[in-house]
Design a protein around this motif. Sequence first.
Motif, PDB file in Angstrom:
ATOM      1  N   SER A  88       0.821  -1.225   0.000  1.00  0.00           N
ATOM      2  CA  SER A  88       0.000   0.000   0.000  1.00  0.00           C
ATOM      3  C   SER A  88       0.853   1.271   0.000  1.00  0.00           C
ATOM      4  N   ILE A  89       2.163   1.111   0.275  1.00  0.00           N
ATOM      5  CA  ILE A  89       3.069   2.274   0.301  1.00  0.00           C
ATOM      6  C   ILE A  89       3.332   2.800  -1.112  1.00  0.00           C
ATOM      7  N   VAL A  90       3.221   1.878  -2.107  1.00  0.00           N
ATOM      8  CA  VAL A  90       3.499   2.264  -3.498  1.00  0.00           C
ATOM      9  C   VAL A  90       2.640   3.473  -3.886  1.00  0.00           C
ATOM     10  N   GLY A  91       3.315   4.479  -4.450  1.00  0.00           N
ATOM     11  CA  GLY A  91       2.618   5.695  -4.880  1.00  0.00           C
ATOM     12  C   GLY A  91       2.636   6.790  -3.836  1.00  0.00           C
ATOM     13  N   LYS A  92       3.045   6.455  -2.613  1.00  0.00           N
ATOM     14  CA  LYS A  92       3.102   7.456  -1.551  1.00  0.00           C
ATOM     15  C   LYS A  92       4.521   8.019  -1.437  1.00  0.00           C
ATOM     16  N   ALA A  93       4.664   9.066  -0.633  1.00  0.00           N
ATOM     17  CA  ALA A  93       5.958   9.748  -0.502  1.00  0.00           C
ATOM     18  C   ALA A  93       7.049   8.812   0.017  1.00  0.00           C
ATOM     19  N   ASP A  94       6.685   7.913   0.924  1.00  0.00           N
ATOM     20  CA  ASP A  94       7.682   7.005   1.503  1.00  0.00           C
ATOM     21  C   ASP A  94       8.226   6.001   0.494  1.00  0.00           C
ATOM     22  N   TYR A  95       7.469   5.729  -0.560  1.00  0.00           N
ATOM     23  CA  TYR A  95       7.908   4.720  -1.531  1.00  0.00           C
ATOM     24  C   TYR A  95       9.205   5.135  -2.220  1.00  0.00           C
ATOM     25  N   LYS A  96       9.341   6.422  -2.540  1.00  0.00           N
ATOM     26  CA  LYS A  96      10.567   6.913  -3.178  1.00  0.00           C
ATOM     27  C   LYS A  96      11.773   6.667  -2.268  1.00  0.00           C
ATOM     28  N   LYS A  97      11.619   6.941  -0.973  1.00  0.00           N
ATOM     29  CA  LYS A  97      12.711   6.726  -0.014  1.00  0.00           C
ATOM     30  C   LYS A  97      13.075   5.240   0.076  1.00  0.00           C
ATOM     31  N   ILE A  98      12.035   4.388   0.074  1.00  0.00           N
ATOM     32  CA  ILE A  98      12.265   2.940   0.170  1.00  0.00           C
ATOM     33  C   ILE A  98      13.012   2.434  -1.059  1.00  0.00           C
ATOM     34  N   LEU A  99      12.581   2.854  -2.260  1.00  0.00           N
ATOM     35  CA  LEU A  99      13.260   2.439  -3.493  1.00  0.00           C
ATOM     36  C   LEU A  99      14.723   2.872  -3.488  1.00  0.00           C
ATOM     37  N   THR A 100      14.955   4.105  -3.093  1.00  0.00           N
ATOM     38  CA  THR A 100      16.321   4.646  -3.056  1.00  0.00           C
ATOM     39  C   THR A 100      17.198   3.817  -2.123  1.00  0.00           C
ATOM     40  N   ARG A 101      16.689   3.507  -0.931  1.00  0.00           N
ATOM     41  CA  ARG A 101      17.465   2.735   0.038  1.00  0.00           C
ATOM     42  C   ARG A 101      17.735   1.320  -0.473  1.00  0.00           C
ATOM     43  N   LEU A 102      16.761   0.701  -1.136  1.00  0.00           N
ATOM     44  CA  LEU A 102      16.948  -0.645  -1.687  1.00  0.00           C
ATOM     45  C   LEU A 102      18.053  -0.655  -2.744  1.00  0.00           C
ATOM     46  N   ILE A 103      18.105   0.380  -3.562  1.00  0.00           N
ATOM     47  CA  ILE A 103      19.124   0.473  -4.617  1.00  0.00           C
ATOM     48  C   ILE A 103      20.506   0.719  -4.011  1.00  0.00           C
ATOM     49  N   VAL A 104      20.583   1.607  -3.032  1.00  0.00           N
ATOM     50  CA  VAL A 104      21.864   1.919  -2.384  1.00  0.00           C
ATOM     51  C   VAL A 104      22.434   0.670  -1.708  1.00  0.00           C
ATOM     52  N   ASP A 105      21.606  -0.045  -0.964  1.00  0.00           N
ATOM     53  CA  ASP A 105      22.070  -1.250  -0.261  1.00  0.00           C
ATOM     54  C   ASP A 105      22.570  -2.315  -1.234  1.00  0.00           C
ATOM     55  N   ALA A 106      21.844  -2.507  -2.348  1.00  0.00           N
ATOM     56  CA  ALA A 106      22.250  -3.502  -3.346  1.00  0.00           C
ATOM     57  C   ALA A 106      23.554  -3.090  -4.023  1.00  0.00           C
ATOM     58  N   SER A 107      23.722  -1.801  -4.251  1.00  0.00           N
ATOM     59  CA  SER A 107      24.944  -1.292  -4.895  1.00  0.00           C
ATOM     60  C   SER A 107      26.166  -1.566  -4.032  1.00  0.00           C
ATOM     61  N   MET A 108      26.024  -1.442  -2.725  1.00  0.00           N
ATOM     62  CA  MET A 108      27.131  -1.704  -1.808  1.00  0.00           C
ATOM     63  C   MET A 108      27.523  -3.182  -1.847  1.00  0.00           C
ATOM     64  N   ALA A 109      26.538  -4.054  -2.097  1.00  0.00           N
ATOM     65  CA  ALA A 109      26.822  -5.488  -2.161  1.00  0.00           C
ATOM     66  C   ALA A 109      27.452  -5.876  -3.498  1.00  0.00           C
ATOM     67  N   LEU A 110      26.990  -5.279  -4.590  1.00  0.00           N
ATOM     68  CA  LEU A 110      27.489  -5.634  -5.926  1.00  0.00           C
ATOM     69  C   LEU A 110      28.853  -4.998  -6.232  1.00  0.00           C
ATOM     70  N   LYS A 111      29.083  -3.788  -5.724  1.00  0.00           N
ATOM     71  CA  LYS A 111      30.372  -3.090  -5.896  1.00  0.00           C
ATOM     72  C   LYS A 111      30.792  -2.994  -7.365  1.00  0.00           C
ATOM     73  N   GLU A 112      29.881  -2.482  -8.179  1.00  0.00           N
ATOM     74  CA  GLU A 112      30.156  -2.283  -9.602  1.00  0.00           C
ATOM     75  C   GLU A 112      30.049  -0.796  -9.934  1.00  0.00           C
ATOM     76  N   ASP A 113      30.779  -0.378 -10.981  1.00  0.00           N
ATOM     77  CA  ASP A 113      30.757   1.039 -11.375  1.00  0.00           C
ATOM     78  C   ASP A 113      29.536   1.372 -12.226  1.00  0.00           C
ATOM     79  N   LYS A 114      28.948   0.352 -12.851  1.00  0.00           N
ATOM     80  CA  LYS A 114      27.753   0.557 -13.667  1.00  0.00           C
ATOM     81  C   LYS A 114      26.722  -0.515 -13.325  1.00  0.00           C
ATOM     82  N   LEU A 115      25.508  -0.057 -13.080  1.00  0.00           N
ATOM     83  CA  LEU A 115      24.446  -0.992 -12.709  1.00  0.00           C
ATOM     84  C   LEU A 115      23.155  -0.658 -13.445  1.00  0.00           C
ATOM     85  N   ASP A 116      22.377  -1.697 -13.683  1.00  0.00           N
ATOM     86  CA  ASP A 116      21.111  -1.572 -14.404  1.00  0.00           C
ATOM     87  C   ASP A 116      19.957  -1.768 -13.418  1.00  0.00           C
TER      88      ASP A 116
END
Length: 225
Positions: free
Chosen positions: A113-141
Motif C-alpha cells: 500500500s506504500i506504493v505511490g506514496k511519498a515514503d515509496y521513493k525513499k524505500i526504493l532509493t534505500r533498496l538500490i543503495v544497499d544492493a549497490s554496496m553489495a554488488l560493488k560495480e561502477d555501472k548498474l542496471d
Amino acid sequence: MKPEKPSIKSSWGRSETMSGISNIIEIINAKTAEKEKEIIEEAERQKKLKLEEARRKADETASSITKKAELQATSELAKYQASAKLKGKYKMLESKDAIITEVLSATQEKIESIVGKADYKKILTRLIVDASMALKEDKLDLVLPKGHEKYLDIAEIESLVAKERGKKTKFTISKETIRSKGGVKIRTLDGTRWVDNTFESRLVRFENKARDTIASILFGDVDKE
C-alpha cells in the motif's frame, strides 16, 4: 472189633495249630489295616498338598493376569495421554502458524500500500543503495515494475552511493520491466550478478526471520516451546 477212640493228643495238636494260624491271620489283617490306613492318610495328605499347590498356582496366575492387565491399562493410558498431548501441541502450533501467516499477509498488504506514496521513493532509493554496496560495480542496471521509474531520482541515488561507497556508480533504467507490486531488481550490465529487492523476493528471503520475530512478539520466547 471196636472202633478206636480219637487220640486226645492228636486233637489238641490240631487245635493248637489252628489257633496259631488264626493268630497269624489276625496279625496280617491288623498289619494290612494299619498299612491301608497309612496309605489312605498319605493319599489324603498328598491330595491336600496338591489342592493347596493348585490353589496357590491359581492365585499366582490370577495375580499375574491382574498385574498384566493393570500394566496394559497403564500403558494404554500413557499412550492415549501422550497422543492427546501431541495432538494438542500440533493444534497449538497450527493456530500459532495461522496467526503468524495472517500477520505476514497483513504486513505484505501494508508494504504494497506504500506504493505511490511519498515514503515509496525513499524505500526504493534505500533498496538500490544497499544492493549497490553489495554488488560493488561502477555501472548498474535497474529493472522496475511498469511505471515505477517515475519514483526514482537517479542523480540523488548516484550521490548517495558515491558517498557511502567512496566511488561513483552510474545507474541506467532498463527498458525491461519486472512483474512485482513494488521494489527493484539491481543487476550488472552483463546480467551475471544481481540483487532482487522486489517486495515479494524480500518477503521470501526474510520470511523465516520475520516469523521468528512475530512469534517472539506474540507468544514469547520461541526457544521455550
